[in-house]
Design an enzyme around this catalytic site. Structure first.
Site, mmCIF file in Angstrom:
data_model
loop_
_atom_site.group_PDB
_atom_site.id
_atom_site.type_symbol
_atom_site.label_atom_id
_atom_site.label_comp_id
_atom_site.label_asym_id
_atom_site.label_seq_id
_atom_site.Cartn_x
_atom_site.Cartn_y
_atom_site.Cartn_z
ATOM 1 N N LYS A 9 0.826 -1.211 0.000
ATOM 2 C CA LYS A 9 0.000 0.000 0.000
ATOM 3 C C LYS A 9 0.864 1.266 0.000
ATOM 4 O O LYS A 9 2.057 1.225 0.336
ATOM 5 C CB LYS A 9 -0.935 -0.036 1.213
ATOM 6 N N TYR A 49 -12.519 -2.984 -3.632
ATOM 7 C CA TYR A 49 -13.083 -2.849 -2.287
ATOM 8 C C TYR A 49 -14.609 -2.721 -2.354
ATOM 9 O O TYR A 49 -15.206 -2.006 -1.540
ATOM 10 C CB TYR A 49 -12.463 -1.657 -1.567
ATOM 11 N N ARG A 102 1.603 -7.072 9.486
ATOM 12 C CA ARG A 102 0.909 -5.916 10.073
ATOM 13 C C ARG A 102 1.307 -5.732 11.539
ATOM 14 O O ARG A 102 1.443 -4.610 12.017
ATOM 15 C CB ARG A 102 -0.606 -6.082 9.917
ATOM 16 N N ASN A 112 -2.453 -0.204 6.738
ATOM 17 C CA ASN A 112 -2.049 -1.500 7.297
ATOM 18 C C ASN A 112 -1.154 -2.314 6.359
ATOM 19 O O ASN A 112 -1.288 -3.523 6.263
ATOM 20 C CB ASN A 112 -3.292 -2.281 7.742
ATOM 21 N N HIS A 115 -2.362 -5.403 1.209
ATOM 22 C CA HIS A 115 -3.572 -6.166 0.917
ATOM 23 C C HIS A 115 -3.141 -7.572 0.558
ATOM 24 O O HIS A 115 -2.129 -7.763 -0.119
ATOM 25 C CB HIS A 115 -4.324 -5.554 -0.272
ATOM 26 N N GLU A 126 -8.641 -11.210 -8.443
ATOM 27 C CA GLU A 126 -7.775 -10.040 -8.209
ATOM 28 C C GLU A 126 -6.535 -10.074 -9.102
ATOM 29 O O GLU A 126 -6.109 -9.030 -9.612
ATOM 30 C CB GLU A 126 -7.403 -9.970 -6.717
HETATM 31 P P1 IDP Z 1 -8.329 -6.986 5.037
HETATM 32 O O1 IDP Z 1 -7.423 -6.032 4.299
HETATM 33 O O2 IDP Z 1 -7.703 -7.460 6.336
HETATM 34 O O3 IDP Z 1 -8.808 -8.118 4.173
HETATM 35 P P2 IDP Z 1 -10.974 -5.738 4.762
HETATM 36 O O4 IDP Z 1 -12.069 -5.843 5.769
HETATM 37 O O5 IDP Z 1 -11.117 -6.452 3.475
HETATM 38 O O6 IDP Z 1 -9.607 -6.154 5.521
HETATM 39 O O7 IDP Z 1 -10.763 -4.176 4.502
HETATM 40 C C1 IDP Z 1 -9.976 -3.729 3.406
HETATM 41 C C2 IDP Z 1 -9.149 -2.554 3.868
HETATM 42 O O8 IDP Z 1 -10.002 -1.478 4.254
HETATM 43 C C3 IDP Z 1 -8.285 -2.807 5.086
HETATM 44 O O9 IDP Z 1 -7.065 -3.471 4.784
HETATM 45 C C4 IDP Z 1 -8.072 -1.417 5.633
HETATM 46 O O10 IDP Z 1 -7.069 -0.716 4.899
HETATM 47 C C5 IDP Z 1 -9.420 -0.779 5.340
HETATM 48 N N1 IDP Z 1 -10.322 -0.874 6.502
HETATM 49 C C6 IDP Z 1 -11.049 -1.954 6.903
HETATM 50 N N2 IDP Z 1 -11.760 -1.681 8.004
HETATM 51 C C7 IDP Z 1 -11.489 -0.385 8.318
HETATM 52 C C8 IDP Z 1 -11.937 0.505 9.358
HETATM 53 O O11 IDP Z 1 -12.735 0.158 10.233
HETATM 54 N N3 IDP Z 1 -11.426 1.771 9.336
HETATM 55 C C9 IDP Z 1 -10.545 2.202 8.384
HETATM 56 N N4 IDP Z 1 -10.108 1.405 7.382
HETATM 57 C C10 IDP Z 1 -10.570 0.127 7.359
HETATM 58 MG MG MG Z 2 -10.113 -8.021 2.541
#
Ligand code: IDP
Ligand code: MG
Length: 153
Positions: A9, A49, A102, A112, A115, A126
């Site tokens: 990222k 997303y 992470r 974080n 991805h 993807e």
């Molecule tokens: P993942 O990356 O662990 O699979 P997902 O739920 O698919 O998590 O969310 C995609 C991305 O969206 C996350 O990696 C993060 O950057 C962002 N994200 C997810 N939940 C939150 C939140 O509650 N606040 C801010 N950003 C979030």
């Molecule tokens: Mg995800």
């Protein structure tokens, strides 16, 4: 053998951690089958997303993912999707276990580090979303003989 999809990222590029993160996958025994830098667009992020478009943080997430170019990668190994997700750790870096990417490199839920695809089905989708077929190099390196037993391949 399975392939999975990774994005380094913008926060990772900005902080100069791309090499450290890629090194983790190489050290683990994954081979890199695709690697390039690209600028993400709002259009591709809305697809990627799609499960989050209605969440309040979505505009911030899109802005964050477009702040700099990203590095996208495809890595290959036995059970690649599950192993990479385990190495990635929980979504929020503050809750991710030490030893995970992470958990070791970040402090944020949004910023974080990477991805990683969450299922083999999504990995295929993807990879196709971000790479053209001729950008994937599906080779079998000699190291596999030292990484896996014959019955694991
Ligand atoms: P993942 O990356 O662990 O699979 P997902 O739920 O698919 O998590 O969310 C995609 C991305 O969206 C996350 O990696 C993060 O950057 C962002 N994200 C997810 N939940 C939150 C939140 O509650 N606040 C801010 N950003 C979030
Ligand atoms: Mg995800």
């Amino acid at each position: 053998m399975e392939q999975t999809f990774i994005i380094l990222k913008p926060s990772t590029i900005t902080r100069g951690l791309a090499g450290d993160v890629l090194t983790r996958f190489e050290r683990k025994g994954f081979i890199i089958t695709g690697l390039k830098m690209m600028q993400l667009s709002e259009e591709i992020l809305r697809e990627h997303y799609a499960h989050l478009v209605d969440r309040p943080f979505f505009p911030d997430l899109v802005h964050s993912m477009m702040r700099t170019p990203v590095i996208v990668a495809v890595v290959k190994g036995v059970d690649a999707v599950a192993v990479v997700r385990a190495m990635t750790g929980a979504t929020n870096c503050r809750k991710a276990a030490p030893g995970t990417i992470r958990g070791d490199f970040g402090m944020s839920g949004q910023e974080n580090i990477i991805h990683a695809s969450d299922s083999p089905e999504n990995a295929e989708i993807e990879i196709k979303r971000f790479f053209k077929p001729d950008e994937i190099f599906d080779y079998k390196p000699l190291t596999f003989a030292a990484l896996y037993a014959p019955d694991e391949l």
